[in-house]
Write a protein that holds these residues in place. Structure first.
Motif, mmCIF file in Angstrom:
data_model
loop_
_atom_site.group_PDB
_atom_site.id
_atom_site.type_symbol
_atom_site.label_atom_id
_atom_site.label_comp_id
_atom_site.label_asym_id
_atom_site.label_seq_id
_atom_site.Cartn_x
_atom_site.Cartn_y
_atom_site.Cartn_z
ATOM 1 N N ARG A 134 34.147 49.812 35.669
ATOM 2 C CA ARG A 134 34.181 49.767 34.220
ATOM 3 C C ARG A 134 34.312 48.333 33.744
ATOM 4 N NH1 ARG A 134 39.069 53.574 33.019
ATOM 5 N NH2 ARG A 134 38.763 52.769 30.927
ATOM 6 N N GLN A 135 33.683 48.013 32.611
ATOM 7 C CA GLN A 135 33.721 46.660 32.067
ATOM 8 C C GLN A 135 34.143 46.720 30.605
ATOM 9 O OE1 GLN A 135 29.784 45.186 32.744
ATOM 10 N NE2 GLN A 135 30.256 44.545 34.828
ATOM 11 N N PHE A 136 34.944 45.740 30.210
ATOM 12 C CA PHE A 136 35.410 45.657 28.836
ATOM 13 C C PHE A 136 34.964 44.302 28.284
ATOM 14 C CE2 PHE A 136 38.334 47.862 31.601
ATOM 15 C CZ PHE A 136 38.451 49.104 31.009
ATOM 16 N N VAL A 172 37.142 42.024 31.138
ATOM 17 C CA VAL A 172 38.081 42.602 32.085
ATOM 18 C C VAL A 172 37.358 43.727 32.809
ATOM 19 C CG1 VAL A 172 40.196 43.964 32.352
ATOM 20 C CG2 VAL A 172 40.159 41.979 30.825
ATOM 21 N N GLU A 173 37.459 43.732 34.118
ATOM 22 C CA GLU A 173 36.833 44.770 34.932
ATOM 23 C C GLU A 173 37.903 45.553 35.680
ATOM 24 O OE1 GLU A 173 32.573 42.568 35.903
ATOM 25 O OE2 GLU A 173 34.016 42.957 37.526
ATOM 26 N N GLU A 174 37.656 46.839 35.855
ATOM 27 C CA GLU A 174 38.549 47.694 36.630
ATOM 28 C C GLU A 174 37.854 48.052 37.935
ATOM 29 O OE1 GLU A 174 39.813 52.131 35.884
ATOM 30 O OE2 GLU A 174 40.947 50.802 34.541
ATOM 31 N N ASP A 175 38.472 47.730 39.064
ATOM 32 C CA ASP A 175 37.833 47.985 40.346
ATOM 33 C C ASP A 175 38.065 49.430 40.808
ATOM 34 O OD1 ASP A 175 40.403 48.146 41.412
ATOM 35 O OD2 ASP A 175 40.361 46.117 42.232
ATOM 36 N N SER A 176 37.576 49.753 42.004
ATOM 37 C CA SER A 176 37.663 51.118 42.518
ATOM 38 C C SER A 176 39.097 51.564 42.769
ATOM 39 C CB SER A 176 36.850 51.241 43.811
ATOM 40 O OG SER A 176 37.320 50.316 44.786
ATOM 41 N N ASP A 177 40.039 50.615 42.901
ATOM 42 C CA ASP A 177 41.447 50.943 43.110
ATOM 43 C C ASP A 177 42.211 51.057 41.798
ATOM 44 O OD1 ASP A 177 41.148 50.937 45.877
ATOM 45 O OD2 ASP A 177 41.452 48.763 45.985
ATOM 46 N N CYS A 191 42.969 45.920 37.397
ATOM 47 C CA CYS A 191 42.203 45.143 36.422
ATOM 48 C C CYS A 191 42.168 43.670 36.812
ATOM 49 C CB CYS A 191 42.810 45.289 35.030
ATOM 50 S SG CYS A 191 42.687 46.953 34.351
ATOM 51 N N GLN A 192 41.047 43.037 36.538
ATOM 52 C CA GLN A 192 40.919 41.605 36.776
ATOM 53 C C GLN A 192 40.100 40.976 35.658
ATOM 54 O OE1 GLN A 192 38.766 40.828 40.395
ATOM 55 N NE2 GLN A 192 36.986 42.015 39.793
ATOM 56 N N GLY A 193 40.453 39.737 35.323
ATOM 57 C CA GLY A 193 39.664 38.976 34.371
ATOM 58 C C GLY A 193 38.469 38.361 35.079
ATOM 59 N N VAL A 194 37.325 38.382 34.426
ATOM 60 C CA VAL A 194 36.096 37.842 35.015
ATOM 61 C C VAL A 194 35.428 36.932 33.981
ATOM 62 C CG1 VAL A 194 33.854 38.345 36.042
ATOM 63 C CG2 VAL A 194 35.791 39.885 36.454
ATOM 64 N N LEU A 195 35.158 35.697 34.378
ATOM 65 C CA LEU A 195 34.500 34.729 33.507
ATOM 66 C C LEU A 195 33.203 34.264 34.144
ATOM 67 C CD1 LEU A 195 37.515 32.371 32.659
ATOM 68 C CD2 LEU A 195 36.894 34.524 31.570
ATOM 69 N N ARG A 196 32.235 33.950 33.315
ATOM 70 C CA ARG A 196 31.017 33.290 33.771
ATOM 71 C C ARG A 196 30.856 32.033 32.931
ATOM 72 N NH1 ARG A 196 25.197 34.005 33.348
ATOM 73 N NH2 ARG A 196 25.503 35.641 31.781
ATOM 74 N N ILE A 197 30.876 30.899 33.594
ATOM 75 C CA ILE A 197 30.838 29.618 32.895
ATOM 76 C C ILE A 197 29.664 28.790 33.400
ATOM 77 C CG2 ILE A 197 33.345 29.633 32.565
ATOM 78 C CD1 ILE A 197 33.549 27.550 34.800
ATOM 79 N N ILE A 241 34.076 33.344 37.887
ATOM 80 C CA ILE A 241 35.477 33.185 38.258
ATOM 81 C C ILE A 241 36.217 34.475 37.948
ATOM 82 C CG2 ILE A 241 37.596 31.882 37.817
ATOM 83 C CD1 ILE A 241 35.745 29.586 36.880
ATOM 84 N N SER A 242 37.008 34.947 38.878
ATOM 85 C CA SER A 242 37.802 36.152 38.649
ATOM 86 C C SER A 242 39.256 35.885 39.004
ATOM 87 C CB SER A 242 37.268 37.325 39.471
ATOM 88 O OG SER A 242 37.313 37.045 40.855
#
Length: 270
Positions: free
Chosen positions: A2-4, A176-181, A184-190, A232-233
């Motif tokens: 899932r992605q937010f 913010v992405e939620e993994d299979s477990d 939640c983790q923050g994810v950036l693309r720069i 970057i995560s």
């Protein structure tokens, strides 16, 4: 997964040590140290700038040292990759001179090495960079009587920028992405779309739907080179209670007194 998506609020060398050993398996530390480990110069085309590096020998033996400049870049894991000077566009080849370049340092003593950078007079204004390694060469004997050449290197990175040089950092995406477990983790693309490197630091605050601070964190300084793009995560706290959250993200640019911020809204649980 899932992605937010983010809702924009507003826009906008540790000393480097390399060791090369031929024919030996045991690791041997360099006997010299350098200070400082990084130089950042801003110059006008055709002008000259100077710097000094202190090379210290804390060992019990005299060190024979030579100063050599190399080109460098970063690989996909942001590890430094060096190459012979003059192999890269941003090379300092022909622009730097050392005094002295070859010298000896007695045990417990230091040597001041001065260098001069001459900025190009003409051409495109883009950042030049290199790393100067202070190299020690010696022959090591192993218990079998076989010798091996040993080169130890300890160095300082050098950046040469220009007044009026184009700088362009772009925060392409923040989510913010939620993994299979279920974590939640923050994810950036720069992306660095300018012609000089950018040093930045990521920090954040995590706020729940009652506007209470749940967690905050700040990460160490990072570098993105010109024309590089990075994903970057970073992990968010485990076991977040079901509910709505806001991740208040901030990227601070070191040496520029500027920053950019985003607010990422996301929900944990159904």
């Amino acid at each position: 997964m899932r992605q937010f998506l983010a809702q924009p609020k507003f826009k906008i060398l540790i000393p480097v040590l390399l060791i090369f050993i031929i024919g030996l398996t045991n690791i041997i530390q360099a006997s010299t140290t350098v200070d400082p480990s990084r130089f950042l110069f801003v110059a006008k085309p055709g002008s000259r700038v100077t710097g000094t590096i202190k090379v210290t020998n804390p060992s019990a033996q005299t060190a024979e040292v030579s100063a050599t400049i190399y080109d460098w870049t970063l690989n996909n894991a942001d590890r430094m990759i060096t190459s012979e000077v003059g192999t890269r566009k941003e090379s300092l080849k022909g622009l730097i001179k050392f005094n002295p370049q070859n010298f000896k340092v007695a045990p417990g003593e230091s040597q001041i090495v001065r260098f001069t950078l001459t900025a190009p007079k003409e051409g495109e204004l883009f950042e030049r960079r290199g790393i100067v390694f202070f190299e020690e060469k010696s022959i090591i004997q192993n218990p079998d009587g076989m010798g091996a050449n040993l080169i130890t290197q300890v160095g300082s990175t050098i950046y040469l920028a220009f007044e009026g040089m184009r700088m362009a950092f772009n925060l392409i995406d923040a989510r913010v992405e939620e993994d299979s477990d279920g974590k939640c983790q923050g994810v950036l693309r720069i992306a660095n779309q300018g012609v000089g490197h950018v040093r930045y630091r990521i920090s954040y605050k995590l706020i729940n739907e009652k506007k209470a601070l749940i967690h905050e964190n700040q990460f160490s300084e990072k570098v993105i080179l010109p024309q590089f793009e990075r994903k970057i995560s970073f992990p968010l706290p485990d076991k977040l209670a079901p509910g709505k959250y806001n991740l208040l993200l901030k990227l601070s640019f070191l040496g520029a007194n500027k920053s950019t911020s985003r607010t990422i809204s996301f929900t944990v649980g159904n």
